[in-house]
Design a protein around this motif. Structure first.
Motif, PDB file in Angstrom:
ATOM      1  N   ALA A 405      17.022  -5.945   0.009  1.00  0.00           N
ATOM      2  CA  ALA A 405      16.577  -4.746   0.737  1.00  0.00           C
ATOM      3  C   ALA A 405      15.832  -3.800  -0.195  1.00  0.00           C
ATOM      4  O   ALA A 405      14.842  -3.169   0.189  1.00  0.00           O
ATOM      5  N   ALA A 406      16.295  -3.698  -1.447  1.00  0.00           N
ATOM      6  CA  ALA A 406      15.664  -2.773  -2.394  1.00  0.00           C
ATOM      7  C   ALA A 406      14.233  -3.186  -2.706  1.00  0.00           C
ATOM      8  O   ALA A 406      13.323  -2.343  -2.738  1.00  0.00           O
ATOM      9  N   ALA A 407      13.997  -4.489  -2.914  1.00  0.00           N
ATOM     10  CA  ALA A 407      12.642  -4.966  -3.218  1.00  0.00           C
ATOM     11  C   ALA A 407      11.709  -4.729  -2.035  1.00  0.00           C
ATOM     12  O   ALA A 407      10.553  -4.332  -2.199  1.00  0.00           O
ATOM     13  N   ARG A 408      12.234  -4.971  -0.841  1.00  0.00           N
ATOM     14  CA  ARG A 408      11.398  -4.746   0.345  1.00  0.00           C
ATOM     15  C   ARG A 408      11.071  -3.271   0.535  1.00  0.00           C
ATOM     16  O   ARG A 408       9.953  -2.918   0.923  1.00  0.00           O
ATOM     17  N   ASP A 409      12.031  -2.407   0.287  1.00  0.00           N
ATOM     18  CA  ASP A 409      11.771  -0.969   0.407  1.00  0.00           C
ATOM     19  C   ASP A 409      10.691  -0.537  -0.583  1.00  0.00           C
ATOM     20  O   ASP A 409       9.794   0.257  -0.247  1.00  0.00           O
ATOM     21  N   GLU A 410      10.771  -1.048  -1.802  1.00  0.00           N
ATOM     22  CA  GLU A 410       9.782  -0.688  -2.818  1.00  0.00           C
ATOM     23  C   GLU A 410       8.400  -1.224  -2.433  1.00  0.00           C
ATOM     24  O   GLU A 410       7.383  -0.532  -2.598  1.00  0.00           O
ATOM     25  N   ALA A 411       8.364  -2.453  -1.916  1.00  0.00           N
ATOM     26  CA  ALA A 411       7.091  -3.028  -1.471  1.00  0.00           C
ATOM     27  C   ALA A 411       6.507  -2.208  -0.326  1.00  0.00           C
ATOM     28  O   ALA A 411       5.294  -1.942  -0.283  1.00  0.00           O
ATOM     29  N   ARG A 412       7.367  -1.813   0.598  1.00  0.00           N
ATOM     30  CA  ARG A 412       6.890  -1.012   1.740  1.00  0.00           C
ATOM     31  C   ARG A 412       6.272   0.297   1.267  1.00  0.00           C
ATOM     32  O   ARG A 412       5.226   0.714   1.761  1.00  0.00           O
ATOM     33  N   ARG A 413       6.901   0.941   0.276  1.00  0.00           N
ATOM     34  CA  ARG A 413       6.344   2.197  -0.237  1.00  0.00           C
ATOM     35  C   ARG A 413       4.960   1.969  -0.862  1.00  0.00           C
ATOM     36  O   ARG A 413       4.060   2.808  -0.710  1.00  0.00           O
ATOM     37  N   ALA A 414       4.797   0.844  -1.549  1.00  0.00           N
ATOM     38  CA  ALA A 414       3.487   0.554  -2.142  1.00  0.00           C
ATOM     39  C   ALA A 414       2.428   0.372  -1.057  1.00  0.00           C
ATOM     40  O   ALA A 414       1.309   0.899  -1.160  1.00  0.00           O
ATOM     41  N   SER A 438      10.273  -8.677   9.050  1.00  0.00           N
ATOM     42  CA  SER A 438      11.236  -9.477   8.285  1.00  0.00           C
ATOM     43  C   SER A 438      12.608  -8.820   8.300  1.00  0.00           C
ATOM     44  O   SER A 438      13.643  -9.498   8.435  1.00  0.00           O
ATOM     45  N   ASN A 439      12.632  -7.498   8.149  1.00  0.00           N
ATOM     46  CA  ASN A 439      13.907  -6.789   8.204  1.00  0.00           C
ATOM     47  C   ASN A 439      14.566  -6.918   9.579  1.00  0.00           C
ATOM     48  O   ASN A 439      15.789  -7.056   9.684  1.00  0.00           O
ATOM     49  N   LEU A 440      13.754  -6.868  10.634  1.00  0.00           N
ATOM     50  CA  LEU A 440      14.295  -7.057  11.982  1.00  0.00           C
ATOM     51  C   LEU A 440      14.917  -8.442  12.121  1.00  0.00           C
ATOM     52  O   LEU A 440      16.018  -8.599  12.653  1.00  0.00           O
ATOM     53  N   ALA A 441      14.197  -9.466  11.633  1.00  0.00           N
ATOM     54  CA  ALA A 441      14.682 -10.841  11.762  1.00  0.00           C
ATOM     55  C   ALA A 441      15.942 -11.073  10.941  1.00  0.00           C
ATOM     56  O   ALA A 441      16.820 -11.853  11.338  1.00  0.00           O
ATOM     57  N   ASP A 442      16.055 -10.393   9.784  1.00  0.00           N
ATOM     58  CA  ASP A 442      17.193 -10.615   8.894  1.00  0.00           C
ATOM     59  C   ASP A 442      18.357  -9.657   9.160  1.00  0.00           C
ATOM     60  O   ASP A 442      19.365  -9.696   8.451  1.00  0.00           O
ATOM     61  N   GLY A 443      18.203  -8.793  10.160  1.00  0.00           N
ATOM     62  CA  GLY A 443      19.278  -7.841  10.473  1.00  0.00           C
ATOM     63  C   GLY A 443      19.386  -6.692   9.507  1.00  0.00           C
ATOM     64  O   GLY A 443      20.433  -6.045   9.410  1.00  0.00           O
ATOM     65  N   TRP A 444      18.301  -6.396   8.781  1.00  0.00           N
ATOM     66  CA  TRP A 444      18.319  -5.320   7.784  1.00  0.00           C
ATOM     67  C   TRP A 444      17.698  -4.024   8.301  1.00  0.00           C
ATOM     68  O   TRP A 444      17.651  -3.028   7.584  1.00  0.00           O
ATOM     69  N   SER A 445      17.212  -4.036   9.522  1.00  0.00           N
ATOM     70  CA  SER A 445      16.516  -2.856  10.035  1.00  0.00           C
ATOM     71  C   SER A 445      17.497  -1.725  10.310  1.00  0.00           C
ATOM     72  O   SER A 445      18.574  -1.939  10.876  1.00  0.00           O
ATOM     73  N   ARG A 446      17.106  -0.507   9.904  1.00  0.00           N
ATOM     74  CA  ARG A 446      17.951   0.667  10.132  1.00  0.00           C
ATOM     75  C   ARG A 446      17.733   1.248  11.533  1.00  0.00           C
ATOM     76  O   ARG A 446      18.605   1.913  12.077  1.00  0.00           O
ATOM     77  N   ALA A 447      16.554   1.020  12.110  1.00  0.00           N
ATOM     78  CA  ALA A 447      16.231   1.542  13.445  1.00  0.00           C
ATOM     79  C   ALA A 447      15.407   0.477  14.173  1.00  0.00           C
ATOM     80  O   ALA A 447      14.179   0.568  14.229  1.00  0.00           O
ATOM     81  N   PRO A 448      16.052  -0.562  14.700  1.00  0.00           N
ATOM     82  CA  PRO A 448      15.328  -1.728  15.222  1.00  0.00           C
ATOM     83  C   PRO A 448      14.255  -1.415  16.263  1.00  0.00           C
ATOM     84  O   PRO A 448      13.125  -1.899  16.141  1.00  0.00           O
ATOM     85  N   ALA A 449      14.575  -0.619  17.267  1.00  0.00           N
ATOM     86  CA  ALA A 449      13.595  -0.345  18.317  1.00  0.00           C
ATOM     87  C   ALA A 449      12.384   0.396  17.766  1.00  0.00           C
ATOM     88  O   ALA A 449      11.229   0.047  18.053  1.00  0.00           O
ATOM     89  N   GLN A 450      12.636   1.414  16.956  1.00  0.00           N
ATOM     90  CA  GLN A 450      11.545   2.207  16.388  1.00  0.00           C
ATOM     91  C   GLN A 450      10.686   1.360  15.446  1.00  0.00           C
ATOM     92  O   GLN A 450       9.449   1.419  15.482  1.00  0.00           O
ATOM     93  N   GLU A 451      11.322   0.546  14.614  1.00  0.00           N
ATOM     94  CA  GLU A 451      10.566  -0.253  13.648  1.00  0.00           C
ATOM     95  C   GLU A 451       9.817  -1.396  14.323  1.00  0.00           C
ATOM     96  O   GLU A 451       8.746  -1.794  13.863  1.00  0.00           O
ATOM     97  N   ALA A 452      10.350  -1.916  15.422  1.00  0.00           N
ATOM     98  CA  ALA A 452       9.612  -2.932  16.184  1.00  0.00           C
ATOM     99  C   ALA A 452       8.337  -2.328  16.768  1.00  0.00           C
ATOM    100  O   ALA A 452       7.261  -2.947  16.728  1.00  0.00           O
ATOM    101  N   ASP A 453       8.446  -1.116  17.316  1.00  0.00           N
ATOM    102  CA  ASP A 453       7.262  -0.434  17.866  1.00  0.00           C
ATOM    103  C   ASP A 453       6.235  -0.156  16.766  1.00  0.00           C
ATOM    104  O   ASP A 453       5.027  -0.339  16.965  1.00  0.00           O
TER     105      ASP A 453
END
Length: 646
Positions: A405-414, A438-453
C-alpha cells in the motif's frame, strides 16, 4: 441573376494522413481507397439518398436533403471502416474524419458554396480520426431521432467563420460500440495493390497468417507453443523456433554518477518496451521478466534459449543535467552477433524524439512497420512537460515495486504531481487510475465508490485523448470486472489486446474475465501467453491460479493440480490458491491431501470456511454459466475435502 439557394445537410470527409499513406505505398493506397469507395462509401451515400457533389484525391463533399440521413450515413461508414480495415496494419490503415453541417447553401451548376459548406469542412478538420463531428444545427435535428452518443464539445472558433461554432462529437470510441455493418464481399478478381504484391514476393518461407485468428493466435511461430507447465521448468522435450520478431529489452544500464537517476533510466527501458510491442507482428517479453536480469551479466545466447526470443536489446543511459546520452544495440540471440547499434545524444525535453528514432531504426532493421498508435503516443509525449514526464517515470518505477500500500500511495502522489504540472498528460491519468483500480481489486481502497468514480473519469479522459491506449483499456477492463460488468470488461480487454498483443497483464486480465463468464476454454490461450511473455513475473502466482482454475472447471485435473502447485510454490500464503488446489485434489480422489490443503487455506482466512462464504467473498462470481460449472466441479471437490455448504 439571383443565386439559387436551398437548405441542405452537408457532409465533408477526408482521409487522415493521406500524404503519408501515398508516400509509403502509392498504388496500394489508391487500390484500397477505391475499394472502400466502391464497396462501402458510395453505396451508403446512395442508400441514404445523398448526392456526391465533388471528390478530391483524399476527400469528398456530399449533399443530403435530411440531417438524419447524413448522420446515419456517416456513422455507418465509420463503423463499416472498422471491420473492413481490421487486418491492415495501423500504419497503413485508411481512416476517415467526417464533419456535417446543416444550413443555407448556394448552388452553381453541380457545385455548392456558402457558409453551410464551409462549416462542414471546418468540422471535418476538427474531427478525430474515425469520428463524426456535427454542428448544433445538425445535432438539434437528430438528437431525438438517432440513438447515437454525442458529446457536447462546446463552442469552437474556426477559420473564416465569423461566429463560434458549437460542436457535438460522435467519437471513434462511440462508433466502435455501434452494431456491425453488413458489407459486400470483395470480388476475387479485385486487383492487388503494390504493397500486397511485394508482400507476396517477400513472404518466402513465412507461413501465411489467417485473418480470422484470435488476437492471441497471431504469433509467427514455426512449431509448438510452450505450455505453462514447461514455460519455466527448463524442459527441452519440445523447443519451438523463436517467433521471427521476438525480443527482450534488457534494463538499460545507468552510467550516471547519481543513483537517483535509476528511475529515469528504467523509465526509458519501459518506454522502449512499450513502443516495440507496437511493431506489427512482434512478440516482446514483459517488463517484469526483463527486469529480473537487471544488474546481472547475461549470456545472450542462453537468454535467447531461456525466453525463446530471437533478439536481445541492451544498452546504457548517461544523464548529466539536462543532457541525455543513450546507447543501444540489437543482438541476434542465436548467433550472438550485433545486428545493429547506435548512439543518441539528446536533451531531456527531446527524449521522445530520440526514442522514436531508436524504435524507427529497429523497425527498419527488422523489416517491419511501426503501428501508428505508437506514433500517436510519442507525438503526445513531445508536448508533455519534461518535469511532468520525469514524475510519470518515477511513478511507474514505484508501481512496479513489490506490492504494498505504501509503494502505491507514493506512486499515486508522483502521478498526481505530474498531472498538476501537465493537465493534458494521458500517462499521469492512466497511472492514477491504474493504482485506484488495483487497490479496488485487492481490497485496499479506503473509499471504494468514490475511487471507482474517480478512476472511471480519469480513464474516460485518457481514452478521449487517445482511444488507442492499451493500458487505459486494460485498466478499464479491470474496473469493469470489479464492478461485476463482465461483458464490458471483456470488451475493454479485447481492445487492450488489439492495441498491444504483448501486454501480459491485459492477457491475464482477459483470461480471468473469461473464466468468470464461464468460458475457461477460451481463457486458457490468453493466460498461457501471459505466462510465456512474463515467466519471471513476481506475481506469477495469479496467472498460475487462473490457469489451474480453468483446467479444474474443464475437469483436466492433472493439469490443474500441476499448475496450482506452481501457484502455491510461487506464493505460499494465498488462501484462494489452497482452496482451488483442494477442490481439484478432491475431484481427483486425493482426499487426504485435499483435506490438508483446505485446512491450510482456512488457517490463512478463517472467515471463508464455507462454500457460501467463499462465493460471497468475490462480488463478480454471479454469472450463471460460471456458477453452473463451479457447482459441478470445484465445489464438489471442496465438499469431498470437507468444506461445508454454509
Amino acid at each position: 441573376m439571383r443565386a439559387t439557394r436551398r437548405l441542405a445537410a452537408i457532409l465533408a470527409a477526408d482521409v487522415v494522413g493521406y500524404s503519408r499513406l501515398m508516400g509509403a505505398d502509392e498504388e496500394g493506397t489508391l487500390d484500397r481507397l477505391k475499394a472502400h469507395r466502391q464497396e462501402l462509401v458510395d453505396p451508403k451515400i446512395e442508400e441514404h439518398r445523398g448526392r456526391i457533389v465533388k471528390t478530391t484525391g483524399d476527400g469528398l463533399l456530399v449533399e443530403f436533403a435530411s440531417a438524419v440521413d447524413a448522420v446515419r450515413c456517416a456513422a455507418e461508414i465509420q463503423r463499416g471502416m472498422l471491420d473492413r480495415d481490421a487486418v491492415t496494419s495501423a500504419y497503413r490503415r485508411i481512416v476517415f474524419r467526417i464533419g456535417i453541417n446543416a444550413g443555407d447553401i448556394i448552388i452553381d451548376g453541380g457545385d455548392i458554396f456558402g457558409d453551410g459548406v464551409n462549416i462542414a469542412a471546418r468540422l471535418e478538420g476538427l474531427a478525430e480520426p474515425g469520428g463524426v463531428y456535427v454542428s448544433a444545427a445538425v445535432h438539434d435535428q437528430v438528437r431525438d431521432k438517432l440513438a447515437y452518443s454525442f458529446e457536447d464539445l462546446g463552442e469552437k472558433t474556426v477559420k473564416n467563420i465569423a461566429r463560434p461554432v458549437r460542436v457535438h462529437a460522435l467519437s471513434a470510441r462511440a462508433v466502435a460500440t455501434l452494431p456491425a455493418i453488413a458489407l459486400p464481399r470483395r470480388s476475387r478478381s479485385a486487383p492487388l495493390g503494390l504493397a500486397a504484391r511485394v508482400a507476396g514476393l517477400l513472404g518466402g518461407g513465412r507461413r501465411a497468417r489467417s485473418h480470422s485468428a484470435s488476437p492471441v493466435d497471431t504469433e509467427a511461430t514455426d512449431g509448438a507453443v510452450p505450455t505453462a507447465s514447461n514455460a519455466d521448468s527448463g524442459a527441452a522435450a519440445i523447443v519451438p523456433k523463436p517467433p521471427a520478431l521476438s525480443i527482450v529489452v534488457l534494463p538499460l544500464t545507468n552510467l550516471s554518477n547519481d543513483p537517483e537517476h535509476e528511475y529515469f533510466v528504467d523509465g526509458i527501458t519501459d518506454d522502449l518496451t512499450t513502443d516495440l510491442s507496437r511493431i506489427s507482428g512482434s512478440f516482446v517479453i514483459a517488463r517484469n521478466t526483463a527486469f529480473t536480469y537487471k544488474g546481472k551479466s547475461v549470456d545472450v545466447k542462453q537468454l535467447g534459449r531461456m525466453l525463446n526470443v530471437r533478439y536481445v536489446l541492451e544498452g546504457s543511459v548517461r544523464r548529466a543535467g539536462e543532457q541525455v546520452s543513450v546507447n543501444v544495440q540489437l543482438i541476434d540471440a542465436g548467433s550472438g552477433a550485433h545486428a545493429w547499434a547506435s548512439r543518441f545524444e539528446t536533451d531531456r525535453a527531446s527524449l521522445p524524439e530520440a526514442r522514436d528514432e531508436i524504435t524507427g531504426r529497429l523497425a527498419r532493421t527488422l523489416n517491419v512497420e511501426l503501428l501508428s498508435a505508437a506514433g500517436r503516443r510519442i507525438e503526445q509525449d513531445r508536448l508533455a512537460d519534461p518535469d511532468a514526464r520525469d514524475l510519470v517515470m518515477r511513478g511507474w518505477a514505484l508501481y512496479y515495486r513489490p506490492y504494498s500500500a505504501a509503494a502505491r500511495d507514493e506512486a499515486r502522489r508522483a502521478f498526481e504531481k505530474a498531472l498538476a504540472l501537465d493537465p493534458e498528460s494521458v500517462d499521469a491519468r492512466v497511472g492514477i487510475a491504474r493504482i485506484l483500480v488495483s487497490n479496488l481489486a485487492d481490497g485496499w481502497s479506503r473509499a471504494p465508490a468514490q475511487e471507482a468514480d474517480q478512476a472511471e473519469q480519469l480513464l474516460q479522459e485518457a481514452l478521449e485523448r487517445d482511444m488507442n491506449r492499451a493500458d487505459a483499456h486494460a485498466a478499464m477492463g479491470l474496473l469493469r470486472r470489479v464492478q461485476n460488468r463482465l461483458t464490458e470488461s471483456r470488451i475493454e480487454y479485447e481492445a487492450a489486446i488489439a492495441f498491444d498483443r504483448n501486454d501480459a497483464q491485459a492477457l491475464r486480465g482477459m483470461a480471468l474475465t473469461l473464466l468468470h463468464l464461464g468460458e475457461p476454454e477460451a481463457a486458457i490461450p490468453h493466460v498461457e501467453k501471459s505466462i510465456r511473455l512474463n515467466p519471471h513475473d513476481p506475481n506469477i502466482h495469479v496467472a498460475y491460479r487462473v490457469l489451474g482454475s480453468c483446467h479444474a472447471l474443464l475437469l483436466q485435473l492433472d493439469e490443474a493440480i500441476e499448475v496450482l502447485r506452481k501457484a502455491r510454490a510461487a506464493s505460499p500464503k494465498l488462501y484462494f490458491v489452497y482452496v482451488h488446489l483442494a477442490g481439484a485434489l478432491g475431484l481427483r480422489g486425493d482426499i487426504d491431501e485435499a483435506k490438508a490443503m483446505l485446512a491450510e487455506g482456512i488457517k490463512l482466512n478463517p472467515e471463508l470456511n464455507s462454500i457460501a462464504r467463499l462465493r460471497a467473498s468475490v462480488p463478480y462470481l454471479t454469472y450463471p454459466k460460471y456458477l453452473a460449472l463451479r457447482e459441478k466441479t470445484l465445489e464438489v471437490g471442496l465438499r469431498l475435502a470437507g468444506m461445508q455448504d454454509v
